[in-house]
Design an enzyme around this catalytic site. Structure first.
Site, PDB file in Angstrom:
ATOM      1  N   LYS A 202      32.899 -32.290  -1.465  1.00  0.00           N
ATOM      2  CA  LYS A 202      33.342 -33.038  -0.293  1.00  0.00           C
ATOM      3  C   LYS A 202      32.142 -33.764   0.292  1.00  0.00           C
ATOM      4  CE  LYS A 202      35.544 -32.600   4.187  1.00  0.00           C
ATOM      5  NZ  LYS A 202      36.303 -31.750   5.096  1.00  0.00           N
ATOM      6  N   ARG A 212      40.243 -38.170  11.729  1.00  0.00           N
ATOM      7  CA  ARG A 212      39.718 -37.536  12.947  1.00  0.00           C
ATOM      8  C   ARG A 212      40.489 -38.030  14.173  1.00  0.00           C
ATOM      9  NH1 ARG A 212      33.320 -37.645  11.067  1.00  0.00           N
ATOM     10  NH2 ARG A 212      33.672 -36.378   9.191  1.00  0.00           N
ATOM     11  N   LYS A 225      28.110 -34.592   9.919  1.00  0.00           N
ATOM     12  CA  LYS A 225      28.368 -33.397   9.110  1.00  0.00           C
ATOM     13  C   LYS A 225      27.443 -33.317   7.891  1.00  0.00           C
ATOM     14  CE  LYS A 225      33.162 -32.927  10.719  1.00  0.00           C
ATOM     15  NZ  LYS A 225      34.553 -32.538  10.367  1.00  0.00           N
ATOM     16  N   LYS A 256      36.491 -35.312  -2.904  1.00  0.00           N
ATOM     17  CA  LYS A 256      36.948 -35.990  -1.696  1.00  0.00           C
ATOM     18  C   LYS A 256      35.827 -36.792  -1.082  1.00  0.00           C
ATOM     19  CE  LYS A 256      38.552 -34.862   2.868  1.00  0.00           C
ATOM     20  NZ  LYS A 256      38.550 -33.844   3.851  1.00  0.00           N
ATOM     21  N   SER A 282      42.158 -40.597   4.539  1.00  0.00           N
ATOM     22  CA  SER A 282      42.735 -41.459   5.576  1.00  0.00           C
ATOM     23  C   SER A 282      42.161 -42.877   5.546  1.00  0.00           C
ATOM     24  CB  SER A 282      42.505 -40.813   6.942  1.00  0.00           C
ATOM     25  OG  SER A 282      41.120 -40.594   7.169  1.00  0.00           O
ATOM     26  N   TYR A 321      48.626 -39.657   1.468  1.00  0.00           N
ATOM     27  CA  TYR A 321      49.585 -39.954   2.541  1.00  0.00           C
ATOM     28  C   TYR A 321      50.715 -40.843   2.023  1.00  0.00           C
ATOM     29  CZ  TYR A 321      45.727 -38.060   5.188  1.00  0.00           C
ATOM     30  OH  TYR A 321      44.732 -37.221   5.628  1.00  0.00           O
TER      31      TYR A 321
HETATM   32  C1  PBG Z   1      38.446 -31.032   7.912  1.00  0.00           C
HETATM   33  C2  PBG Z   1      38.965 -32.132   7.078  1.00  0.00           C
HETATM   34  C3  PBG Z   1      38.686 -33.512   7.153  1.00  0.00           C
HETATM   35  C4  PBG Z   1      39.553 -34.136   6.261  1.00  0.00           C
HETATM   36  C5  PBG Z   1      40.296 -33.128   5.644  1.00  0.00           C
HETATM   37  N1  PBG Z   1      39.904 -31.898   6.146  1.00  0.00           N
HETATM   38  C6  PBG Z   1      37.786 -34.270   8.040  1.00  0.00           C
HETATM   39  C7  PBG Z   1      36.347 -34.032   8.058  1.00  0.00           C
HETATM   40  O1  PBG Z   1      35.776 -33.350   7.207  1.00  0.00           O
HETATM   41  O2  PBG Z   1      35.728 -34.560   8.967  1.00  0.00           O
HETATM   42  C8  PBG Z   1      39.663 -35.615   6.055  1.00  0.00           C
HETATM   43  C9  PBG Z   1      40.925 -36.094   5.406  1.00  0.00           C
HETATM   44  C10 PBG Z   1      41.158 -37.562   5.533  1.00  0.00           C
HETATM   45  O3  PBG Z   1      40.288 -38.343   5.961  1.00  0.00           O
HETATM   46  O4  PBG Z   1      42.278 -37.966   5.189  1.00  0.00           O
HETATM   47  N2  PBG Z   1      37.289 -30.460   7.577  1.00  0.00           N
END
Ligand code: PBG
Length: 332
Positions: A202, A212, A225, A256, A282, A321
């Protein structure tokens, strides 16, 4: 090494593209309903559907509406749905205790879906950001995201989700050692059949912005992060993370975001040969929808092409989605 090919005119590669029938015979990859996991956003209330400005066509749904969505997904042949809670800001704290409350929004949604549509697999997200007043995925002490203390609470969160009835747990927090801790707790508490789909690779990505907004974490996040999510410049590190998570008891792994990281998907499948998933996040959804809504891209065609790319890269499935839209297309 490939054997040498015939040369023109013995070789005319257009022969296998001549008609729809021959193209169909020679098609290497396919996309089906079986490849889809549908992420949905849950919010408190009843009969509530809230639009998300940066994700046109996606809504936050109250639990009764999520149950309806799960029924629809099942009837479309979508095998799994993934729950993301948009938590009341009043419940967000620094200790994140709402994360393992047996009747938090996410756990209530899991139980109600499993009651109404037991056939659909329910996936969850394990990370503290929906419950953290700091917006981080881990516990924050003096500005540091503390690893081991976070693991203790992630384990509690995982067990609460398991008890609620989740089928697939998705640790998305990127702490070290969380897969073995969660796997160990699941084994000792009698949940040996619950699968872990680890968000292993990730990245610290700018493509998560609209998500978010959807879960109400944008305003809350202090800093970034980057001390736990991966550097987008790295690829070998992703292989180390995947190897590590598999060794600790992950059943499936995820890359991801998706489209900007197809090289990572491809390497994962080639090097490990394990169930591999991508998350079309997203920001990828928002980009495509913005162009589609402007009439700049042909929606159905570009969505199908974007998803086929994951199959070609070796993914077994995609969190997207677009799941209901593409499932309707595939169902004709
Ligand atoms: C939570 C999480 C996130 C996403 C999925 N689980 C956001 C992040 O890590 O800030 C993002 C999914 C998306 O953007 O569709 N940790």
């Amino acid at each position: 090494m490939r054997p040498s090919q015939a040369s023109f005119p013995a070789l005319r590669l257009r022969r296998t593209r001549k008609s729809a029938a021959i193209r169909a015979l020679c098609q290497e990859n396919a996309l089906s309903m079986n490849d889809l996991i549908w992420p949905v956003f849950v919010v408190d209330g009843t009969n509530e559907r809230q639009e998300i400005a940066s994700m046109p066509g996606v809504e936050r749904l109250s639990i009764d509406q999520v149950v309806k969505a799960a029924k629809e997904a099942h009837s479309l042949g979508i095998p799994a749905i993934c729950i993301f809670p948009s938590t009341d800001p009043a419940l967000k704290t620094e200790c994140c205790s709402e994360a393992w409350s047996p009747d938090n929004l996410s756990n209530r949604a899991i139980a109600e879906i499993k009651q109404a549509v037991p056939e659909i697999a329910v996936m969850t997200d394990i990370a503290l950001d929906p419950y953290n007043s700091n917006g981080h995925d881990g516990i924050v002490r003096d500005g540091i995201i503390v690893n081991d203390e976070t693991i203790d609470v992630l384990v509690k969160m995982a067990l609460a989700q398991a008890i609620a009835g989740a089928d697939i747990l998705g640790p998305s927090d990127m702490m070290d050692g969380r897969i073995s801790a969660i796997r160990g707790a699941l084994e000792s508490e009698g949940h040996q059949d619950i699968a872990i789909l680890s968000y292993s690779a990730k990245y610290a990505s700018a493509f998560y912005g609209p998500f978010r907004d959807a879960v109400g974490a944008s305003g809350a996040l202090k800093g970034d992060k980057k001390t736990y999510q991966m550097n987008p410049a790295n690829a070998d590190e992703a292989m180390r993370l995947i190897q590590r998570d598999l060794a600790e008891g992950a059943d499936m792994v995820m890359v991801k975001p998706g489209m900007p990281y197809l090289d990572i998907c491809s390497r994962t499948k080639k090097e490990f040969g394990v169930p591999t998933f991508a998350y079309q996040v997203s920001g990828e959804y928002a980009m495509l929808m913005a162009a589609i809504q402007n009439g700049w891209l042909d929606g159905d065609a570009v969505i199908a092409e974007s998803l086929m790319a994951f199959r070609r890269a070796g993914c077994d499935g995609v969190l997207t989605y677009f799941a209901p839209r593409i499932a309707k297309m595939l169902n004709g």
